[in-house]
Design a protein around this motif. Structure first.
Motif, PDB file in Angstrom:
ATOM      1  N   ASN A 199       0.858  -1.271   0.306  1.00 42.87           N
ATOM      2  CA  ASN A 199      -0.003   0.011  -0.087  1.00 42.87           C
ATOM      3  C   ASN A 199       0.957   1.344   0.123  1.00 42.87           C
ATOM      4  OD1 ASN A 199      -2.435  -1.237   0.079  1.00 42.87           O
ATOM      5  ND2 ASN A 199      -2.490  -1.691   2.137  1.00 42.87           N
ATOM      6  N   ARG A 200       2.257   1.306  -0.034  1.00 40.03           N
ATOM      7  CA  ARG A 200       3.229   2.242  -0.070  1.00 40.03           C
ATOM      8  C   ARG A 200       4.065   2.248  -1.163  1.00 40.03           C
ATOM      9  NH1 ARG A 200       1.059   1.379   4.462  1.00 40.03           N
ATOM     10  NH2 ARG A 200       0.626   2.886   5.867  1.00 40.03           N
ATOM     11  N   PRO A 201       3.557   2.336  -2.564  1.00 40.35           N
ATOM     12  CA  PRO A 201       4.302   2.246  -3.692  1.00 40.35           C
ATOM     13  C   PRO A 201       5.544   2.710  -3.769  1.00 40.35           C
ATOM     14  CG  PRO A 201       2.365   3.407  -4.225  1.00 40.35           C
ATOM     15  CD  PRO A 201       2.158   2.937  -2.872  1.00 40.35           C
ATOM     16  N   ILE A 202       5.771   3.702  -2.966  1.00 36.93           N
ATOM     17  CA  ILE A 202       7.176   4.443  -2.939  1.00 36.93           C
ATOM     18  C   ILE A 202       8.318   3.539  -2.977  1.00 36.93           C
ATOM     19  CG2 ILE A 202       6.842   5.049  -0.433  1.00 36.93           C
ATOM     20  CD1 ILE A 202       8.624   7.335  -0.949  1.00 36.93           C
ATOM     21  N   TRP A 203       8.322   2.415  -2.256  1.00 37.81           N
ATOM     22  CA  TRP A 203       9.333   1.525  -1.921  1.00 37.81           C
ATOM     23  C   TRP A 203       9.639   0.940  -3.384  1.00 37.81           C
ATOM     24  CZ3 TRP A 203      11.543   4.197   1.096  1.00 37.81           C
ATOM     25  CH2 TRP A 203      11.014   4.604   2.334  1.00 37.81           C
ATOM     26  N   GLN A 204       8.504   0.545  -3.933  1.00 36.80           N
ATOM     27  CA  GLN A 204       8.597   0.145  -5.301  1.00 36.80           C
ATOM     28  C   GLN A 204       9.350   0.795  -6.246  1.00 36.80           C
ATOM     29  OE1 GLN A 204       5.036  -1.658  -6.748  1.00 36.80           O
ATOM     30  NE2 GLN A 204       4.609  -2.512  -4.488  1.00 36.80           N
ATOM     31  N   ASN A 205       8.763   2.079  -6.334  1.00 34.46           N
ATOM     32  CA  ASN A 205       9.323   3.395  -7.144  1.00 34.46           C
ATOM     33  C   ASN A 205      11.026   3.593  -6.647  1.00 34.46           C
ATOM     34  OD1 ASN A 205       6.888   3.319  -8.574  1.00 34.46           O
ATOM     35  ND2 ASN A 205       6.089   4.929  -7.227  1.00 34.46           N
ATOM     36  N   ALA A 206      11.082   3.336  -5.466  1.00 32.52           N
ATOM     37  CA  ALA A 206      12.510   3.640  -4.902  1.00 32.52           C
ATOM     38  C   ALA A 206      13.634   2.647  -5.453  1.00 32.52           C
ATOM     39  CB  ALA A 206      12.594   3.714  -3.376  1.00 32.52           C
ATOM     40  N   GLU A 207      13.049   1.507  -5.701  1.00 33.57           N
ATOM     41  CA  GLU A 207      14.287   0.530  -6.029  1.00 33.57           C
ATOM     42  C   GLU A 207      15.187   0.720  -7.098  1.00 33.57           C
ATOM     43  OE1 GLU A 207      13.988  -4.335  -6.851  1.00 33.57           O
ATOM     44  OE2 GLU A 207      12.227  -3.332  -5.917  1.00 33.57           O
ATOM     45  N   PRO A 208      14.727   1.380  -8.259  1.00 33.62           N
ATOM     46  CA  PRO A 208      15.607   1.674  -9.426  1.00 33.62           C
ATOM     47  C   PRO A 208      16.910   2.547  -8.631  1.00 33.62           C
ATOM     48  CG  PRO A 208      13.470   1.587 -10.317  1.00 33.62           C
ATOM     49  CD  PRO A 208      13.580   1.633  -8.691  1.00 33.62           C
ATOM     50  N   ALA A 209      16.545   3.594  -7.993  1.00 31.34           N
ATOM     51  CA  ALA A 209      17.389   4.642  -7.522  1.00 31.34           C
ATOM     52  C   ALA A 209      18.307   3.895  -6.566  1.00 31.34           C
ATOM     53  CB  ALA A 209      16.748   5.664  -6.961  1.00 31.34           C
ATOM     54  N   ALA A 262      16.612   1.157   3.189  1.00 34.11           N
ATOM     55  CA  ALA A 262      15.712   2.373   3.613  1.00 34.11           C
ATOM     56  C   ALA A 262      14.875   1.841   4.961  1.00 34.11           C
ATOM     57  CB  ALA A 262      14.641   2.901   2.453  1.00 34.11           C
ATOM     58  N   ALA A 263      14.456   2.682   5.890  1.00 39.53           N
ATOM     59  CA  ALA A 263      14.039   2.355   6.972  1.00 39.53           C
ATOM     60  C   ALA A 263      13.236   3.655   7.507  1.00 39.53           C
ATOM     61  CB  ALA A 263      15.069   1.936   8.088  1.00 39.53           C
ATOM     62  N   VAL A 264      12.140   3.179   8.179  1.00 41.29           N
ATOM     63  CA  VAL A 264      11.217   4.046   8.991  1.00 41.29           C
ATOM     64  C   VAL A 264      11.495   3.939  10.341  1.00 41.29           C
ATOM     65  CG1 VAL A 264       9.683   4.263   6.943  1.00 41.29           C
ATOM     66  CG2 VAL A 264       9.421   2.602   8.978  1.00 41.29           C
ATOM     67  N   LEU A 265      11.345   4.965  11.312  1.00 44.27           N
ATOM     68  CA  LEU A 265      11.309   4.942  12.802  1.00 44.27           C
ATOM     69  C   LEU A 265       9.824   4.409  13.300  1.00 44.27           C
ATOM     70  CD1 LEU A 265      13.005   6.047  15.131  1.00 44.27           C
ATOM     71  CD2 LEU A 265      11.729   8.027  15.120  1.00 44.27           C
ATOM     72  N   ASP A 266      10.047   3.609  14.377  1.00 44.23           N
ATOM     73  CA  ASP A 266       8.910   2.856  14.865  1.00 44.23           C
ATOM     74  C   ASP A 266       9.345   2.719  16.403  1.00 44.23           C
ATOM     75  OD1 ASP A 266       6.435   1.718  15.261  1.00 44.23           O
ATOM     76  OD2 ASP A 266       7.244  -0.137  15.105  1.00 44.23           O
ATOM     77  N   GLY A 267       8.727   3.625  17.132  1.00 44.43           N
ATOM     78  CA  GLY A 267       9.111   3.737  18.439  1.00 44.43           C
ATOM     79  C   GLY A 267      10.778   4.040  18.716  1.00 44.43           C
ATOM     80  N   ASP A 268      11.277   2.995  19.400  1.00 44.04           N
ATOM     81  CA  ASP A 268      12.805   3.266  19.773  1.00 44.04           C
ATOM     82  C   ASP A 268      13.555   2.715  18.501  1.00 44.04           C
ATOM     83  OD1 ASP A 268      12.033   4.379  21.890  1.00 44.04           O
ATOM     84  OD2 ASP A 268      12.608   2.740  23.457  1.00 44.04           O
ATOM     85  N   ASP A 269      12.954   1.936  17.371  1.00 44.50           N
ATOM     86  CA  ASP A 269      13.793   1.272  16.459  1.00 44.50           C
ATOM     87  C   ASP A 269      13.470   1.952  14.998  1.00 44.50           C
ATOM     88  OD1 ASP A 269      14.321  -0.803  18.600  1.00 44.50           O
ATOM     89  OD2 ASP A 269      12.669  -1.983  17.889  1.00 44.50           O
ATOM     90  N   VAL A 270      14.324   1.422  14.230  1.00 49.72           N
ATOM     91  CA  VAL A 270      14.221   1.558  12.838  1.00 49.72           C
ATOM     92  C   VAL A 270      13.947   0.325  12.425  1.00 49.72           C
ATOM     93  CG1 VAL A 270      15.592   3.302  12.387  1.00 49.72           C
ATOM     94  CG2 VAL A 270      16.554   1.333  12.287  1.00 49.72           C
ATOM     95  N   VAL A 271      12.857   0.253  11.370  1.00 43.20           N
ATOM     96  CA  VAL A 271      12.307  -0.884  10.653  1.00 43.20           C
ATOM     97  C   VAL A 271      12.611  -0.842   9.303  1.00 43.20           C
ATOM     98  CG1 VAL A 271      10.211  -2.278  10.121  1.00 43.20           C
ATOM     99  CG2 VAL A 271      10.567  -1.152  12.246  1.00 43.20           C
ATOM    100  N   TYR A 272      13.366  -1.745   8.542  1.00 41.39           N
ATOM    101  CA  TYR A 272      13.707  -1.810   7.125  1.00 41.39           C
ATOM    102  C   TYR A 272      12.750  -2.123   6.303  1.00 41.39           C
ATOM    103  CZ  TYR A 272      18.746  -1.515   8.431  1.00 41.39           C
ATOM    104  OH  TYR A 272      19.933  -1.188   8.630  1.00 41.39           O
ATOM    105  N   VAL A 273      12.289  -1.294   5.421  1.00 34.52           N
ATOM    106  CA  VAL A 273      11.278  -1.323   4.399  1.00 34.52           C
ATOM    107  C   VAL A 273      11.978  -1.690   3.078  1.00 34.52           C
ATOM    108  CG1 VAL A 273       9.644   0.064   5.830  1.00 34.52           C
ATOM    109  CG2 VAL A 273      11.269   1.199   4.067  1.00 34.52           C
ATOM    110  N   ALA A 274      13.060  -1.364   2.744  1.00 39.37           N
ATOM    111  CA  ALA A 274      13.483  -1.769   1.483  1.00 39.37           C
ATOM    112  C   ALA A 274      15.142  -1.903   1.555  1.00 39.37           C
ATOM    113  CB  ALA A 274      13.244  -0.574   0.296  1.00 39.37           C
ATOM    114  N   ARG A 275      15.423  -2.818   0.612  1.00 42.27           N
ATOM    115  CA  ARG A 275      16.741  -3.252   0.723  1.00 42.27           C
ATOM    116  C   ARG A 275      17.459  -3.584  -0.385  1.00 42.27           C
ATOM    117  NH1 ARG A 275      21.127  -3.608   4.036  1.00 42.27           N
ATOM    118  NH2 ARG A 275      22.642  -5.713   4.048  1.00 42.27           N
ATOM    119  N   VAL A 276      18.668  -3.315  -0.839  1.00 44.85           N
ATOM    120  CA  VAL A 276      19.275  -3.968  -2.033  1.00 44.85           C
ATOM    121  C   VAL A 276      20.719  -4.283  -1.560  1.00 44.85           C
ATOM    122  CG1 VAL A 276      20.421  -3.389  -4.308  1.00 44.85           C
ATOM    123  CG2 VAL A 276      18.244  -2.158  -3.862  1.00 44.85           C
TER     124      VAL A 276
END
Length: 264
Positions: free
Chosen positions: A91-101, A115-129
Motif C-alpha cells: 500500500n506504499r508504492p514509494i518503495w517499489q518506485n525507490a528500488e531503481p534509485a 531504507a528504514a522508517v522510525l517505529d518507537g525506539d527502533d528503525v524498521v527496514y522497508v526496502a533493501r538492495v
C-alpha cells in the motif's frame, strides 16, 4: 460487575478503549519473530510476563489462525505472518518506485543500500538492495534495529524538536553493543543534532565491530523526514572523510530521486 480478561481495565496511561489482550497477543508475535528457531510455552510466558495458561491460549489461537505452527514443544511463526508486512508495503508504492534509485546507488558503490522508517525506539527496514560484498550482519525487510546506534535512526531522530529529543533520550534504554557505542545521553544528543545540521549521519562500529554506515533523510513536501536511506560498508574499506567526499553526494542524488516519487 466482573470483567473478562479481554474487557479488563486499560493499563495506567492507556486510553479507556485500549484492549490489553490484543497488546499481549501482538507481543507474542513479536517474541516469536525474534526467535526464528521457535519458543516453548514457558519461554513465551517468561518473555512477556504472562501466566502459562494465558500464553497457551494466545499460542493456540495463533496456531488455529495459521500464524504459528507447532514442532513438538516449540512454537514457530509461519510464512502467513508475512501477509501483515506485505500489506503495509504494497500500500506504499514509494518503495517499489525507490528500488531503481537504490539499485543504481548500490551498483555505483558496490555496497548494500537500505531504507528504514522510525517505529518507537527502533528503525524498521522497508526496502533493501544487498551489495555483492559479503557483510556479517544479516538484514532483511522487516528487520528492527535500535535507532540510537544506526545512521538511519539518527537522521530520523534529528527530525525531532530539541525538547522531544531530550524526552526520547531520557526514556530510551541505551545499551553498549561494542567498545565504540556512544551511551552518554548528552553525547548522543550532540550526534543527532549534528545529523540535523549536516543532513547526514555516520555510525562507525557502534552496533557491530567492523560495520560502518552513512545515512541521509528522505523528506516529504513539508520537509519532514519520513524515512532514512543508508549505505553500509566494512569500516576497514573506507574512511569517514571518503564517505563524506565520495559517497554522500551519490546518496543525496538517490534521495532526491526517491523524494520525487513521494511528492509527485
Amino acid at each position: 460487575m466482573a470483567h473478562t480478561e479481554d474487557e479488563a481495565a486499560a493499563p495506567a496511561g492507556r486510553g479507556r478503549e485500549f484492549v490489553g489482550s490484543l497488546e499481549r497477543g501482538l507481543k507474542v508475535l513479536q517474541a516469536l519473530g525474534e526467535a526464528p528457531d521457535g519458543l516453548t510455552l514457558t519461554d513465551v510466558a517468561g518473555r512477556i510476563g504472562l501466566t502459562r495458561a494465558t500464553a497457551r491460549r494466545f499460542l493456540l489461537t495463533l496456531l488455529e489462525l495459521g500464524f504459528v505452527r507447532q514442532d513438538r514443544r516449540l512454537f514457530i511463526l509461519t510464512p502467513k505472518v508475512l501477509s501483515l508486512g506485505v500489506s503495509y508495503l504494497s500500500n506504499r508504492p514509494i518503495w517499489q518506485n525507490a528500488e531503481p534509485a537504490m539499485q543504481e546507488l548500490s551498483r555505483q558503490l558496490n555496497e548494500s543500500c537500505s531504507a528504514a522508517v522510525l517505529d518507537g525506539d527502533d528503525v524498521v527496514y522497508v526496502a533493501r538492495v544487498a551489495g555483492k560484498r559479503i557483510m556479517s550482519v544479516n538484514i532483511t525487510i522487516g528487520t528492527r534495529l535500535p535507532a540510537l546506534v544506526t545512521s538511519m535512526g539518527r537522521v530520523l531522530l534529528s527530525n525531532m524538536s530539541a525538547t522531544a529529543l531530550h524526552g526520547f533520550l531520557e526514556g530510551a534504554q541505551i545499551r553498549r553493543y561494542t567498545e565504540h557505542t556512544i551511551t552518554d545521553r548528552d553525547a548522543l544528543f550532540r550526534e543527532i543534532e549534528s545529523a540535523r545540521v549536516n543532513g547526514y549521519a555516520i555510525v562507525d562500529q557502534e552496533l557491530e565491530l567492523g560495520l560502518c554506515s552513512i545515512a541521509v533523510p528522505l523528506r516529504d513536501r513539508a520537509g519532514r523526514a519520513f524515512a532514512g536511506l543508508n549505505i553500509s560498508t566494512q569500516a576497514a574499506r573506507i574512511t569517514r572523510e571518503a564517505l563524506i567526499r565520495d559517497v554522500l553526494p551519490l546518496m543525496r542524488e538517490a534521495a532526491r530521486r526517491i523524494e520525487e516519487f513521494h511528492t509527485s
